[in-house]
Design a protein around this motif. Structure first.
Motif, PDB file in Angstrom:
ATOM      1  N   ASN A 178     -38.423  22.272 -10.883  1.00 19.18           N
ATOM      2  CA  ASN A 178     -39.045  22.921 -10.097  1.00 19.18           C
ATOM      3  C   ASN A 178     -40.125  23.250 -10.050  1.00 19.18           C
ATOM      4  O   ASN A 178     -41.015  24.197  -8.688  1.00 19.18           O
ATOM      5  CB  ASN A 178     -38.884  24.592  -9.754  1.00 19.18           C
ATOM      6  N   TYR A 179     -41.617  23.000 -11.169  1.00 12.83           N
ATOM      7  CA  TYR A 179     -42.726  22.869 -10.932  1.00 12.83           C
ATOM      8  C   TYR A 179     -43.155  21.782 -11.589  1.00 12.83           C
ATOM      9  O   TYR A 179     -42.713  21.558 -12.821  1.00 12.83           O
ATOM     10  CB  TYR A 179     -42.802  23.579 -11.761  1.00 12.83           C
ATOM     11  N   PHE A 180     -44.326  20.873 -11.072  1.00 12.55           N
ATOM     12  CA  PHE A 180     -44.312  19.893 -11.825  1.00 12.55           C
ATOM     13  C   PHE A 180     -46.135  19.560 -10.971  1.00 12.55           C
ATOM     14  O   PHE A 180     -46.172  19.291 -10.708  1.00 12.55           O
ATOM     15  CB  PHE A 180     -43.655  18.529 -11.517  1.00 12.55           C
ATOM     16  N   ASP A 181     -46.917  19.113 -12.623  1.00  9.98           N
ATOM     17  CA  ASP A 181     -48.742  19.328 -12.428  1.00  9.98           C
ATOM     18  C   ASP A 181     -48.892  18.029 -13.103  1.00  9.98           C
ATOM     19  O   ASP A 181     -49.424  18.275 -14.397  1.00  9.98           O
ATOM     20  CB  ASP A 181     -49.226  20.462 -12.360  1.00  9.98           C
ATOM     21  N   VAL A 182     -50.006  17.005 -12.243  1.00  7.30           N
ATOM     22  CA  VAL A 182     -50.296  15.761 -13.602  1.00  7.30           C
ATOM     23  C   VAL A 182     -51.896  15.920 -13.446  1.00  7.30           C
ATOM     24  O   VAL A 182     -51.946  14.908 -13.144  1.00  7.30           O
ATOM     25  CB  VAL A 182     -49.620  14.745 -13.630  1.00  7.30           C
ATOM     26  N   ASN A 183     -52.038  17.064 -11.996  1.00  3.68           N
ATOM     27  CA  ASN A 183     -53.681  16.577 -11.857  1.00  3.68           C
ATOM     28  C   ASN A 183     -55.073  16.072 -13.015  1.00  3.68           C
ATOM     29  O   ASN A 183     -54.767  17.218 -14.016  1.00  3.68           O
ATOM     30  CB  ASN A 183     -53.995  17.668 -11.026  1.00  3.68           C
ATOM     31  N   SER A 184     -55.630  15.750 -12.237  1.00  2.36           N
ATOM     32  CA  SER A 184     -56.651  15.442 -13.614  1.00  2.36           C
ATOM     33  C   SER A 184     -56.237  14.767 -14.301  1.00  2.36           C
ATOM     34  O   SER A 184     -56.960  15.224 -15.787  1.00  2.36           O
ATOM     35  CB  SER A 184     -57.713  16.540 -13.518  1.00  2.36           C
ATOM     36  N   ALA A 198     -49.606  17.288  -2.990  1.00  2.00           N
ATOM     37  CA  ALA A 198     -50.841  16.691  -3.095  1.00  2.00           C
ATOM     38  C   ALA A 198     -51.827  16.912  -4.536  1.00  2.00           C
ATOM     39  O   ALA A 198     -52.337  15.891  -5.095  1.00  2.00           O
ATOM     40  CB  ALA A 198     -51.819  16.446  -1.768  1.00  2.00           C
ATOM     41  N   GLU A 199     -51.911  18.380  -4.192  1.00  5.86           N
ATOM     42  CA  GLU A 199     -53.060  18.432  -5.563  1.00  5.86           C
ATOM     43  C   GLU A 199     -52.304  17.992  -6.649  1.00  5.86           C
ATOM     44  O   GLU A 199     -53.443  18.351  -7.401  1.00  5.86           O
ATOM     45  CB  GLU A 199     -53.797  19.832  -5.189  1.00  5.86           C
ATOM     46  N   ASN A 200     -51.261  18.331  -6.930  1.00  2.00           N
ATOM     47  CA  ASN A 200     -50.729  17.976  -7.922  1.00  2.00           C
ATOM     48  C   ASN A 200     -50.703  16.776  -8.927  1.00  2.00           C
ATOM     49  O   ASN A 200     -50.688  16.650 -10.230  1.00  2.00           O
ATOM     50  CB  ASN A 200     -49.249  18.982  -8.393  1.00  2.00           C
ATOM     51  N   TYR A 201     -50.486  15.658  -7.894  1.00  2.00           N
ATOM     52  CA  TYR A 201     -51.747  14.733  -8.498  1.00  2.00           C
ATOM     53  C   TYR A 201     -52.330  14.177  -8.482  1.00  2.00           C
ATOM     54  O   TYR A 201     -52.647  13.207  -8.584  1.00  2.00           O
ATOM     55  CB  TYR A 201     -50.660  13.376  -7.981  1.00  2.00           C
ATOM     56  N   ALA A 202     -53.659  14.762  -7.738  1.00  2.00           N
ATOM     57  CA  ALA A 202     -54.397  14.617  -7.763  1.00  2.00           C
ATOM     58  C   ALA A 202     -56.146  13.892  -9.095  1.00  2.00           C
ATOM     59  O   ALA A 202     -55.534  14.211  -9.797  1.00  2.00           O
ATOM     60  CB  ALA A 202     -55.369  15.735  -6.491  1.00  2.00           C
ATOM     61  N   ASN A 203     -56.792  13.069  -8.229  1.00  2.00           N
ATOM     62  CA  ASN A 203     -57.272  13.172  -9.166  1.00  2.00           C
ATOM     63  C   ASN A 203     -57.581  12.119 -10.294  1.00  2.00           C
ATOM     64  O   ASN A 203     -57.214  13.113 -12.161  1.00  2.00           O
ATOM     65  CB  ASN A 203     -58.578  14.372 -10.347  1.00  2.00           C
ATOM     66  N   ASN A 204     -56.372  11.366 -10.668  1.00  2.00           N
ATOM     67  CA  ASN A 204     -56.415  10.337 -11.159  1.00  2.00           C
ATOM     68  C   ASN A 204     -56.452   9.152 -11.084  1.00  2.00           C
ATOM     69  O   ASN A 204     -57.028   8.626 -10.465  1.00  2.00           O
ATOM     70  CB  ASN A 204     -54.098   9.877 -11.144  1.00  2.00           C
ATOM     71  N   LYS A 205     -56.087   8.457 -12.369  1.00  2.00           N
ATOM     72  CA  LYS A 205     -56.863   6.666 -11.472  1.00  2.00           C
ATOM     73  C   LYS A 205     -56.188   5.825 -10.701  1.00  2.00           C
ATOM     74  O   LYS A 205     -56.956   5.092 -10.049  1.00  2.00           O
ATOM     75  CB  LYS A 205     -56.325   5.872 -13.039  1.00  2.00           C
ATOM     76  N   CYS A 206     -55.210   5.895 -10.671  1.00  2.00           N
ATOM     77  CA  CYS A 206     -54.706   5.069  -9.683  1.00  2.00           C
ATOM     78  C   CYS A 206     -53.686   5.448  -9.203  1.00  2.00           C
ATOM     79  O   CYS A 206     -52.620   4.933  -9.226  1.00  2.00           O
ATOM     80  CB  CYS A 206     -54.922   3.357  -9.593  1.00  2.00           C
ATOM     81  N   LEU A 207     -52.918   6.586  -9.114  1.00  2.00           N
ATOM     82  CA  LEU A 207     -51.144   7.270  -8.331  1.00  2.00           C
ATOM     83  C   LEU A 207     -51.425   7.030  -7.110  1.00  2.00           C
ATOM     84  O   LEU A 207     -52.768   7.103  -6.029  1.00  2.00           O
ATOM     85  CB  LEU A 207     -51.165   8.430  -8.694  1.00  2.00           C
ATOM     86  N   CYS A 208     -50.072   6.510  -6.706  1.00  3.10           N
ATOM     87  CA  CYS A 208     -50.144   6.078  -5.547  1.00  3.10           C
ATOM     88  C   CYS A 208     -48.384   6.560  -4.437  1.00  3.10           C
ATOM     89  O   CYS A 208     -48.010   6.802  -5.484  1.00  3.10           O
ATOM     90  CB  CYS A 208     -50.688   4.960  -5.155  1.00  3.10           C
ATOM     91  N   GLY A 209     -48.462   6.475  -3.839  1.00  3.99           N
ATOM     92  CA  GLY A 209     -47.122   6.971  -2.876  1.00  3.99           C
ATOM     93  C   GLY A 209     -46.579   8.448  -2.354  1.00  3.99           C
ATOM     94  O   GLY A 209     -47.827   9.579  -3.009  1.00  3.99           O
ATOM     95  N   GLU A 210     -46.205   9.142  -1.368  1.00  2.30           N
ATOM     96  CA  GLU A 210     -46.163  10.118  -1.679  1.00  2.30           C
ATOM     97  C   GLU A 210     -46.018  10.876  -2.574  1.00  2.30           C
ATOM     98  O   GLU A 210     -45.497  10.813  -3.666  1.00  2.30           O
ATOM     99  CB  GLU A 210     -44.459  10.601  -0.776  1.00  2.30           C
ATOM    100  N   PRO A 211     -46.816  12.438  -2.771  1.00  2.00           N
ATOM    101  CA  PRO A 211     -47.699  12.659  -1.277  1.00  2.00           C
ATOM    102  C   PRO A 211     -48.802  12.010  -1.176  1.00  2.00           C
ATOM    103  O   PRO A 211     -49.270  12.889  -0.141  1.00  2.00           O
ATOM    104  CB  PRO A 211     -47.554  14.319  -1.264  1.00  2.00           C
ATOM    105  N   LEU A 212     -48.937  11.172  -1.727  1.00  3.30           N
ATOM    106  CA  LEU A 212     -50.474  10.902  -1.584  1.00  3.30           C
ATOM    107  C   LEU A 212     -50.571   9.738  -1.156  1.00  3.30           C
ATOM    108  O   LEU A 212     -49.662   9.423  -0.491  1.00  3.30           O
ATOM    109  CB  LEU A 212     -50.980  10.139  -3.269  1.00  3.30           C
ATOM    110  N   GLN A 213     -51.340   8.844  -1.534  1.00  2.00           N
ATOM    111  CA  GLN A 213     -51.754   7.438  -0.126  1.00  2.00           C
ATOM    112  C   GLN A 213     -50.828   6.431  -0.501  1.00  2.00           C
ATOM    113  O   GLN A 213     -50.762   6.252  -1.506  1.00  2.00           O
ATOM    114  CB  GLN A 213     -52.930   7.001   0.081  1.00  2.00           C
ATOM    115  N   PRO A 214     -49.889   6.120   0.581  1.00  2.00           N
ATOM    116  CA  PRO A 214     -48.929   4.619   0.751  1.00  2.00           C
ATOM    117  C   PRO A 214     -49.689   3.747  -0.660  1.00  2.00           C
ATOM    118  O   PRO A 214     -50.678   3.159  -0.894  1.00  2.00           O
ATOM    119  CB  PRO A 214     -49.380   4.307   1.093  1.00  2.00           C
ATOM    120  N   CYS A 215     -48.991   3.575  -1.606  1.00  2.00           N
ATOM    121  CA  CYS A 215     -49.160   2.228  -2.631  1.00  2.00           C
ATOM    122  C   CYS A 215     -49.348   1.419  -1.884  1.00  2.00           C
ATOM    123  O   CYS A 215     -48.663   0.316  -1.387  1.00  2.00           O
ATOM    124  CB  CYS A 215     -48.071   1.683  -3.278  1.00  2.00           C
ATOM    125  N   LYS A 216     -50.461   0.015  -2.202  1.00  2.00           N
ATOM    126  CA  LYS A 216     -50.941  -1.194  -1.749  1.00  2.00           C
ATOM    127  C   LYS A 216     -50.815  -2.172  -2.184  1.00  2.00           C
ATOM    128  O   LYS A 216     -50.417  -2.647  -3.919  1.00  2.00           O
ATOM    129  CB  LYS A 216     -52.198  -1.380  -1.575  1.00  2.00           C
TER     130      LYS A 216
END
Length: 347
Positions: A306-312, A329-347
């Motif tokens: 119920n809690y997962f945080d990999v920020n920075s 989204a802030e729990n995944y922010a400030n990483n090298k190149c994570l993508c997909g929900e809740p961040l930007q879609p992967c290219k």
């Protein structure tokens, strides 16, 4: 005639039962009220050591087991087995103990539990007389002004199962001798000013079949996490807000009983993509480190998370989906190149 005799026997039996119950009740009441005189003297010496206190009910004119606040006794022997001084979070009944923990506490030889919680007027070092309490199972000194080192003599408390000394003003290293406590299953030293490395000896003598809880958050600990921790069955492990470095991958594994793990705000570096987790895990925080690799796909399959945080960190790749966990989204922010929900879609 037969009816009269039966009625007489019944009445006699009832009266006999009432006499027995009265005598039993009186004996039980007397036993419960029998405060041990040596313990009473030790408590009064304890009280007199404070400049002022909330121990107004402690008087020789009343029984220490039945009438004194904060004191718990064994009802059969009248020996004092617990001292609990704690303020509620709302401070509705504020307890004052102005001074240091008195040396007289060591004369209460039957103590099994001692607690000083949220007592802002309590100060000074942890007294060495505590080492005399060979039956003590739980020691809690939480949110006070108690200062000085974490003393080596705590390892002499041979019955200790729980040691919680959090949010105080303790400094210096964690004694390696705490690893000699053969009954200890829970060690909490968070929110102090502790320095040095984490002793590899901690929980080296954990009772067979027991799970360990270790909370060292919010200190100034340095160095690497001991490799010996790979063999410790932690259920709760909090090492966040320190200055730890190196690998921590060995803490993770499907066969480990970890429920909550927090390694946030250190300088740890390892490949998170190789980590695995048991189904019991419900809390993971590895934010603000130098952890690289990807997020394991197994994360999305954890039924209790119920809690997962990999920020920075330095993570990359697609964020796993399909599970019950929904992190902002802030729990995944400030990483090298994570993508997909809740961040930007992967290219």
């Amino acid at each position: 005639m037969e009816s009269t005799r039966s009625s007489t026997i019944f009445t006699f039996s009832i009266n006999l039962l009432l006499i027995f119950l009265t005598l039993f009740s009186a004996a039980a009441s007397e036993a419960a009220a029998a405060c041990n005189k040596k313990d009473e003297s030790a408590l009064l010496a304890f009280k007199s050591s404070f400049r002022y206190s909330s121990l107004t009910s402690w008087s020789r004119s009343t029984d220490c087991c039945s009438s004194w606040d904060f004191v718990g006794c064994d009802s059969a022997s009248g020996r004092v087995t617990s001292l609990r001084f704690y303020n509620d979070y709302d401070m509705s009944e504020y307890i004052f103990l102005n001074g240091s923990i008195p040396a007289a506490i060591g004369d209460l030889s039957e103590l099994e539990r001692v607690e000083f919680s949220r007592i802002s007027s309590l100060e000074g070092p942890i007294p060495p007389q505590l080492s005399k309490l060979k039956k003590l199972q739980s020691l809690q000194i939480y949110q006070t002004q108690v200062s000085g080192p974490v003393p080596n003599f705590l390892s002499e408390l041979t019955s200790l199962k729980e040691l919680q000394i959090g949010y105080n003003r303790l400094s210096g290293p964690i004694p390696a001798s705490l690893g000699n406590l053969v009954h200890l299953t829970s060690l909490t030293l968070y929110g102090n000013q502790l320095t040095g490395t984490v002793p590899a000896s901690l929980f080296s003598k954990l009772p067979k079949g027991s799970l360990a809880t270790l909370v060292l958050s919010k200190n100034k600990l340095t160095g690497t996490i001991p490799k010996s921790f790979a063999r410790v069955p932690f259920s709760n492990l909090y090492l966040d807000d320190n200055k730890l470095t190196g690998d921590a991958l060995f803490l993770f594994g499907k066969s480990k009983p970890i429920v909550q793990i927090n390694l946030a705000r250190n300088s740890l570096a390892f490949d998170f993509g190789k980590a695995a987790f048991p189904v019991s895990t419900n809390y993971i925080d590895i934010s603000h480190n130098e952890i690289y690799g990807s997020i394991p796909n197994g994360i999305a399959k954890l039924p209790n998370l119920n809690y997962f945080d990999v920020n920075s960190n330095k993570l990359c790749g697609k964020i796993p989906s399909g599970g019950m966990l929904v992190s902002p989204a802030e729990n995944y922010a400030n990483n090298k190149c994570l993508c997909g929900e809740p961040l930007q879609p992967c290219k």
